[in-house]
Scaffold this motif. Structure first.
Motif, PDB file in Angstrom:
ATOM      1  N   LEU A  44      87.972  39.071  40.988  1.00  0.00           N
ATOM      2  CA  LEU A  44      86.592  38.589  40.987  1.00  0.00           C
ATOM      3  C   LEU A  44      85.954  38.620  42.351  1.00  0.00           C
ATOM      4  N   GLY A  45      86.096  39.710  43.037  1.00  0.00           N
ATOM      5  CA  GLY A  45      85.234  39.872  44.184  1.00  0.00           C
ATOM      6  C   GLY A  45      85.904  40.198  45.478  1.00  0.00           C
ATOM      7  N   GLY A  46      85.131  40.064  46.536  1.00  0.00           N
ATOM      8  CA  GLY A  46      85.651  40.416  47.835  1.00  0.00           C
ATOM      9  C   GLY A  46      85.224  41.822  48.205  1.00  0.00           C
ATOM     10  N   HIS A 165      78.983  36.056  38.684  1.00  0.00           N
ATOM     11  CA  HIS A 165      79.665  35.802  39.963  1.00  0.00           C
ATOM     12  C   HIS A 165      79.475  36.994  40.904  1.00  0.00           C
ATOM     13  N   GLU A 166      79.656  38.195  40.392  1.00  0.00           N
ATOM     14  CA  GLU A 166      79.489  39.387  41.245  1.00  0.00           C
ATOM     15  C   GLU A 166      78.033  39.528  41.681  1.00  0.00           C
ATOM     16  N   HIS A 169      77.432  37.520  44.635  1.00  0.00           N
ATOM     17  CA  HIS A 169      77.742  38.189  45.915  1.00  0.00           C
ATOM     18  C   HIS A 169      76.575  39.057  46.379  1.00  0.00           C
ATOM     19  N   GLU A 201      83.167  32.663  48.303  1.00  0.00           N
ATOM     20  CA  GLU A 201      83.462  32.823  46.878  1.00  0.00           C
ATOM     21  C   GLU A 201      82.931  31.641  46.063  1.00  0.00           C
ATOM     22  N   HIS A 256      89.635  32.401  47.406  1.00  0.00           N
ATOM     23  CA  HIS A 256      88.562  32.170  46.438  1.00  0.00           C
ATOM     24  C   HIS A 256      88.343  30.698  46.087  1.00  0.00           C
TER      25      HIS A 256
END
Ligand SMILES: [Zn+2]
Length: 285
Positions: A44-46, A165-166, A169, A201, A256
């Protein structure tokens, strides 16, 4: 969530069935342990570019654009994420306007197996991610099986949370927050940087909650939706993931946030519906 029959986004790039960069070759000292860490960190990201520096693509891209036909279930999922993306566009355009700013839509890339992004080549194993370099979200829809099975977070609003969530970002990119944190990255040790990563996050979770707040205001939520998102946010907490994969928890390596923190920041965003309430950098979490 009520989504069937509603309009989708124009900003979906369907790259399913294309090979993003061929086989991935390990280099630069990234060993097998490195792969495992990348998978956990990227969930879920980064930013895969910074984590996959040791990974180089060995074959050229094969183009089979537009020919991909998934199962009926996959096609339904593709429609679903497109509607969710369209909803995030409407909500964030309004929220930005109310704050005297202009929102720029991100693109959402659907891919299978592996994909080429401005942040490097990534395999599906990294999970959905956002690349600030090209302002695109990348999702292999097979992640949603994993969310349901491995993470035990079923339901359409759990899946919507992942997209939101993305998009969170992307909001951070537009607000300049991710650039600021990225600059810090060069000056800090890994353990120190991880603390900023957690705050970034959790803020993306908060923004996902802000989006859900407006979805509720538009009467699009159904019974159980909020719980689905909270369950998903909790399931992808660092402590839960580490317990499942390693059998123990290493707080210094958290990138996160814990299950409790992720759930709680999503919920704060859901309650407030404002950008200002999401200062995860200001105080205790
Ligand atoms: Zn993230």
């Amino acid at each position: 969530m009520q989504w069937k029959g509603r309009k989708g986004s124009r900003n979906v790039e369907d790259r399913r069935g294309q090979s993003g960069g061929g086989g991935m070759m390990l280099g630069g000292g990234l060993g097998v342990g490195g792969i495992v860490i990348v998978i956990i960190v990227m969930l879920l990201g980064g930013n895969p570019g910074s984590l996959l520096n040791g990974v180089t693509s060995t074959t050229t891209q094969t183009q089979t654009a537009g020919n991909y036909q998934g199962t009926a279930e996959e096609e339904e999922l593709a429609d679903f994420v497109s509607v969710v993306l369209a909803d995030t566009e409407e909500v964030w355009e309004d929220v930005f306007r109310e704050n005297g700013m202009t929102y720029r839509n991100p693109k959402l890339v659907l891919f299978t197996d592996s994909v080429q992004s401005a942040c490097g080549t990534a395999s599906s194993a990294v999970g959905p991610f956002y690349c600030p370099g090209d302002e695109k979200l990348y999702i292999d829809l097979s992640f949603y099986d994993e969310l349901k099975q491995r993470f035990q977070a079923p339901g359409d609003f759990a899946m919507a949370y992942v997209v939101a969530h993305e998009v969170g970002h992307h909001v951070q990119k537009l607000l300049g927050t991710s650039d600021k944190v990225d600059r810090l990255r060069r000056t800090l040790s890994e353990t120190e940087y991880n603390k900023y990563s957690v705050r970034l996050e959790l803020q993306a979770d908060y923004y996902a909650g802000v989006w859900a707040h407006y979805e509720q205001g538009r009467n699009l939520l159904e019974e159980g939706d909020l719980e689905e998102a909270l369950t998903a946010a909790s399931a992808v907490g660092d402590d839960s993931i580490q317990l499942r994969s390693r059998g123990h928890v290493v707080p210094d390596s958290f990138t996160h946030g814990t299950s409790e923190q992720r759930k709680s920041w999503f919920y704060k965003g859901f309650q407030s519906g404002t950008i200002e309430g999401g200062d995860t950098f200001g105080g205790s979490l």
